[in-house]
Design an enzyme around this catalytic site. Structure first.
Site, PDB file in Angstrom:
ATOM      1  N   HIS A  53       0.896  -1.185   0.079  1.00  0.00           N
ATOM      2  CA  HIS A  53      -0.099   0.063  -0.025  1.00  0.00           C
ATOM      3  C   HIS A  53       0.961   1.232  -0.124  1.00  0.00           C
ATOM      4  O   HIS A  53       2.105   1.334   0.400  1.00  0.00           O
ATOM      5  CB  HIS A  53      -0.946   0.049   1.283  1.00  0.00           C
ATOM      6  CG  HIS A  53      -2.014  -1.281   1.230  1.00  0.00           C
ATOM      7  ND1 HIS A  53      -3.080  -1.172   2.089  1.00  0.00           N
ATOM      8  CD2 HIS A  53      -2.360  -1.958   0.439  1.00  0.00           C
ATOM      9  CE1 HIS A  53      -3.756  -2.162   1.456  1.00  0.00           C
ATOM     10  NE2 HIS A  53      -3.373  -2.703   0.626  1.00  0.00           N
ATOM     11  N   GLU A  55       1.410   3.626   2.009  1.00  0.00           N
ATOM     12  CA  GLU A  55       2.077   3.834   3.380  1.00  0.00           C
ATOM     13  C   GLU A  55       3.311   3.150   3.418  1.00  0.00           C
ATOM     14  O   GLU A  55       4.311   3.556   3.807  1.00  0.00           O
ATOM     15  CB  GLU A  55       1.059   3.479   4.700  1.00  0.00           C
ATOM     16  CG  GLU A  55      -0.064   4.392   4.603  1.00  0.00           C
ATOM     17  CD  GLU A  55      -1.391   3.845   3.877  1.00  0.00           C
ATOM     18  OE1 GLU A  55      -2.327   3.917   4.723  1.00  0.00           O
ATOM     19  OE2 GLU A  55      -1.052   3.270   2.874  1.00  0.00           O
ATOM     20  N   CYS A  87      -1.407  -1.445   7.623  1.00  0.00           N
ATOM     21  CA  CYS A  87      -0.600  -0.303   7.266  1.00  0.00           C
ATOM     22  C   CYS A  87      -0.707   0.281   8.822  1.00  0.00           C
ATOM     23  O   CYS A  87       0.417   1.025   8.957  1.00  0.00           O
ATOM     24  CB  CYS A  87      -1.255   0.624   6.380  1.00  0.00           C
ATOM     25  SG  CYS A  87      -1.054   0.178   4.495  1.00  0.00           S
ATOM     26  N   MET A 166     -27.134   8.841 -37.185  1.00  0.00           N
ATOM     27  CA  MET A 166     -28.030   9.128 -38.429  1.00  0.00           C
ATOM     28  C   MET A 166     -29.091   8.096 -38.187  1.00  0.00           C
ATOM     29  O   MET A 166     -29.228   7.097 -37.605  1.00  0.00           O
ATOM     30  CB  MET A 166     -27.508   8.779 -39.804  1.00  0.00           C
ATOM     31  CG  MET A 166     -26.252   9.811 -39.900  1.00  0.00           C
ATOM     32  SD  MET A 166     -26.232  11.552 -39.543  1.00  0.00           S
ATOM     33  CE  MET A 166     -27.339  12.049 -41.105  1.00  0.00           C
ATOM     34  N   THR A 199     -26.268  -3.066 -29.224  1.00  0.00           N
ATOM     35  CA  THR A 199     -25.170  -2.427 -29.664  1.00  0.00           C
ATOM     36  C   THR A 199     -24.281  -3.526 -30.253  1.00  0.00           C
ATOM     37  O   THR A 199     -23.510  -3.540 -31.206  1.00  0.00           O
ATOM     38  CB  THR A 199     -24.609  -1.646 -28.466  1.00  0.00           C
ATOM     39  OG1 THR A 199     -25.229  -0.618 -28.101  1.00  0.00           O
ATOM     40  CG2 THR A 199     -23.137  -1.264 -28.775  1.00  0.00           C
ATOM     41  N   LEU A 207     -15.000  -3.472 -27.403  1.00  0.00           N
ATOM     42  CA  LEU A 207     -15.042  -3.142 -26.146  1.00  0.00           C
ATOM     43  C   LEU A 207     -13.613  -3.581 -25.390  1.00  0.00           C
ATOM     44  O   LEU A 207     -13.740  -4.012 -24.067  1.00  0.00           O
ATOM     45  CB  LEU A 207     -16.310  -3.834 -25.569  1.00  0.00           C
ATOM     46  CG  LEU A 207     -17.487  -3.482 -25.949  1.00  0.00           C
ATOM     47  CD1 LEU A 207     -18.784  -4.252 -25.134  1.00  0.00           C
ATOM     48  CD2 LEU A 207     -17.950  -2.141 -26.100  1.00  0.00           C
ATOM     49  N   ARG A 210      -7.717   0.592 -25.497  1.00  0.00           N
ATOM     50  CA  ARG A 210      -6.548   0.810 -26.284  1.00  0.00           C
ATOM     51  C   ARG A 210      -5.885   2.246 -26.321  1.00  0.00           C
ATOM     52  O   ARG A 210      -6.219   2.952 -27.326  1.00  0.00           O
ATOM     53  CB  ARG A 210      -7.228   0.419 -27.714  1.00  0.00           C
ATOM     54  CG  ARG A 210      -7.597  -0.866 -28.014  1.00  0.00           C
ATOM     55  CD  ARG A 210      -8.004  -1.433 -29.458  1.00  0.00           C
ATOM     56  NE  ARG A 210      -8.741  -0.417 -30.231  1.00  0.00           N
ATOM     57  CZ  ARG A 210     -10.165  -0.483 -29.918  1.00  0.00           C
ATOM     58  NH1 ARG A 210     -10.907  -1.107 -29.070  1.00  0.00           N
ATOM     59  NH2 ARG A 210     -11.067   0.290 -30.669  1.00  0.00           N
ATOM     60  N   SER A 229     -30.356 -10.328 -22.420  1.00  0.00           N
ATOM     61  CA  SER A 229     -31.522 -11.188 -21.768  1.00  0.00           C
ATOM     62  C   SER A 229     -31.887 -12.353 -22.401  1.00  0.00           C
ATOM     63  O   SER A 229     -32.200 -13.498 -21.670  1.00  0.00           O
ATOM     64  CB  SER A 229     -32.508 -10.424 -21.401  1.00  0.00           C
ATOM     65  OG  SER A 229     -33.201 -10.078 -22.672  1.00  0.00           O
ATOM     66  N   THR A 302     -32.019   3.123 -25.654  1.00  0.00           N
ATOM     67  CA  THR A 302     -32.815   2.309 -24.745  1.00  0.00           C
ATOM     68  C   THR A 302     -32.355   1.979 -23.500  1.00  0.00           C
ATOM     69  O   THR A 302     -32.749   2.096 -22.397  1.00  0.00           O
ATOM     70  CB  THR A 302     -33.374   1.160 -25.428  1.00  0.00           C
ATOM     71  OG1 THR A 302     -33.795   1.592 -26.706  1.00  0.00           O
ATOM     72  CG2 THR A 302     -34.347   0.339 -24.524  1.00  0.00           C
TER      73      THR A 302
END
Length: 368
Positions: A53, A55, A87, A166, A199, A207, A210, A229, A302
Site C-alpha cells: 500500500h 504507506e 498499514c 443518423m 449494440t 469493447l 486501447r 437477456s 434504450t
C-alpha cells in the site's frame, strides 16, 4: 501544521494516488506523503492490487527518518490482514507521531478502526483534509462500499444538435481522433465496460481499452459486460476474440442455450427478470459483489435511458462534435413518460473542455 500546510501535503498525496488510476482495481487509489521538520522524507502510492500500500512505499523510502514524522494519507490506513499486512501496524512500528487523513475508509473492515488503532498507540490523527477530492478519485470504491454497487459512468458521443447516429444507424465517426483516444483512457480506468445486446448486434464493438502506445504503461483490460437477456450474442462477435474476459448477463436458465457461449470462453450469469428485461438493480448489485468499482457504459438510447430512469447512472461524459446531424438522427436517451419540465433529469456540470476539435462535458446526476 497549519491548515494551509495540511492542504499542500495532502494535495501532493492525491497527485501520487492518481498514478494508480489504471492499476489498483478493485482496491482504492491511495497516496501517502511523510513530512518531518517541514521536509518530505518519503512518499508513495498504491501501485497495484496485491502489492504494498501507499504507506508502505512511503515508509520504505523514508527509512529511519519516518520516526517523528507526520503521514498524510488520502484514505484511512487499513487495520486488517488482507493480501498485505495492516498499514496501521507499519506506521506505529516506524514511530510516526501524526497521521492526517483525507477521508475515513468506507470499507466496513476498516471504517474508523484504523484511526482508532493509531490513536490507541498514541498517534495524533486528523481527518477531513481534501476529503471531497479523495472521494472523487475513488467514487467507484466508495459507492461499492456504501451501496453495494459500482459507480456508473455513461459515455456518449453526439453532434451539437444532440444526435448519436443518423436515422440509418450510421455513427462512425461522430467525434475526432483526440476524443476517441480520450475515451480509451476512460475505459482503461474502469473495472468493466458494459453494453447491451443491441449494440453488439448493430455495431459489433470490441469493447477493449486501447490507449495510445506507451501512454499509460501496462494496463489490465476491463471486464466486458453484455446485457443479453435472451442470449443472442453470436459466436462470431468481435468482442469474443478480444483479450480479457467477457461476461454475459442473461435471464436464460436453460443449460443448452448457455453451452455454446461457454465453449467460446464466455462466463454466463443468470439474473432476475423485471418485466421483459433484466432487472437493472440486480445487474449492478451482482457487479458490486464481484468487485467492480467503476462501470464504463457505452450503449444505445434504450439501455442508457432505462438505467437513467432507474436512477442507476451517476455520471455522464458527453463528447460533442461541431456538426449537425438533423432531426431524423437518433437521440441520447429513450426516456418515455417525461411530459413536464418538472420531470427533467437534472445534471450538475463538473467539467467542460476542448478535446481536439470536440468538446467534452462531464456531469453528475443530481438526486433528490
Amino acid at each position: 501544521m497549519t491548515p494551509a500546510t495540511d492542504h499542500l501535503y495532502m494535495a501532493r498525496a492525491l497527485r501520487l494516488a492518481e498514478r494508480g488510476l489504471y492499476t489498483t482495481d478493485p482496491n482504492p487509489r491511495v497516496g501517502c506523503v511523510l513530512v518531518k521538520a517541514g521536509e518530505i522524507v518519503g512518499e508513495g502510492w498504491h501501485e497495484r492490487a496485491g502489492g504494498p500500500h501507499a504507506e508502505i512505499h512511503a515508509l520504505q523510502q523514508a527509512g529511519a527518518q519516518a520516526a517523528g514524522a507526520t503521514a498524510y494519507v488520502t484514505l484511512e490506513p487499513c487495520c486488517h490482514h488482507g493480501r498485505t499486512p495492516p498499514c496501521t501496524e507499519a506506521l506505529i512500528a516506524a514511530g510516526v507521531t501524526q497521521v492526517v487523513v483525507a477521508m475515513d475508509d468506507p470499507n466496513p473492515l476498516v471504517a474508523g478502526k484504523g484511526l482508532a488503532a493509531l490513536q490507541q498507540a498514541g498517534i495524533e490523527t486528523r481527518t477531513g483534509v481534501l476529503a471531497a477530492e479523495s472521494e472523487q478519485l475513488n467514487a467507484g470504491f466508495v459507492m461499492r462500499m456504501r451501496q453495494g454497487r459500482p459507480w456508473v459512468r455513461c459515455k456518449l458521443a453526439m453532434s451539437i444538435d444532440g444526435r448519436t447516429a443518423m436515422s440509418s444507424g450510421e455513427s462512425r465517426w461522430i467525434t475526432g481522433a483526440a476524443a476517441r483516444r480520450d475515451v480509451h483512457r476512460l475505459r482503461a480506468r474502469s473495472s468493466a465496460i458494459m453494453t447491451g445486446i443491441e449494440t453488439v448486434l448493430t455495431d459489433d464493438p470490441s469493447l477493449t481499452a486501447r490507449p495510445e502506445e506507451g501512454a499509460l504503461g501496462a494496463i489490465r483490460q476491463p471486464l466486458r459486460v453484455i446485457l443479453d437477456s435472451r442470449l443472442r450474442t453470436p459466436s462470431n462477435a468481435r468482442l469474443l476474440g478480444m483479450p480479457g474476459k467477457t461476461v454475459l448477463l442473461t435471464t436464460v436458465t436453460e443449460a443448452a442455450k448457455k453451452a455454446r457461449l461457454l465453449r467460446d470462453g464466455v462466463e454466463v450469469v443468470t439474473l432476475p427478470l423485471q418485466g421483459e428485461h433484466l432487472d437493472l438493480p440486480a445487474v449492478l448489485h451482482y457487479l458490486g459483489t464481484v468487485g467492480m468499482n467503476e462501470i464504463h457504459l457505452e450503449a444505445g438510447a434504450t439501455l442508457c435511458g432505462a438505467l437513467l430512469q432507474a436512477d442507476l447512472i451517476d455520471e455522464l461524459v458527453l463528447y460533442m462534435a461541431p456538426h449537425l446531424m438533423g432531426d431524423g438522427g437518433r437521440g441520447l436517451f429513450a426516456l418515455p413518460g417525461l411530459a413536464t419540465m418538472k420531470q427533467r433529469v437534472q445534471l450538475s456540470v463538473s467539467d467542460l473542455r476542448a478535446v481536439g476539435a470536440d468538446w467534452r462535458i462531464s456531469a453528475t446526476v443530481v438526486r433528490g
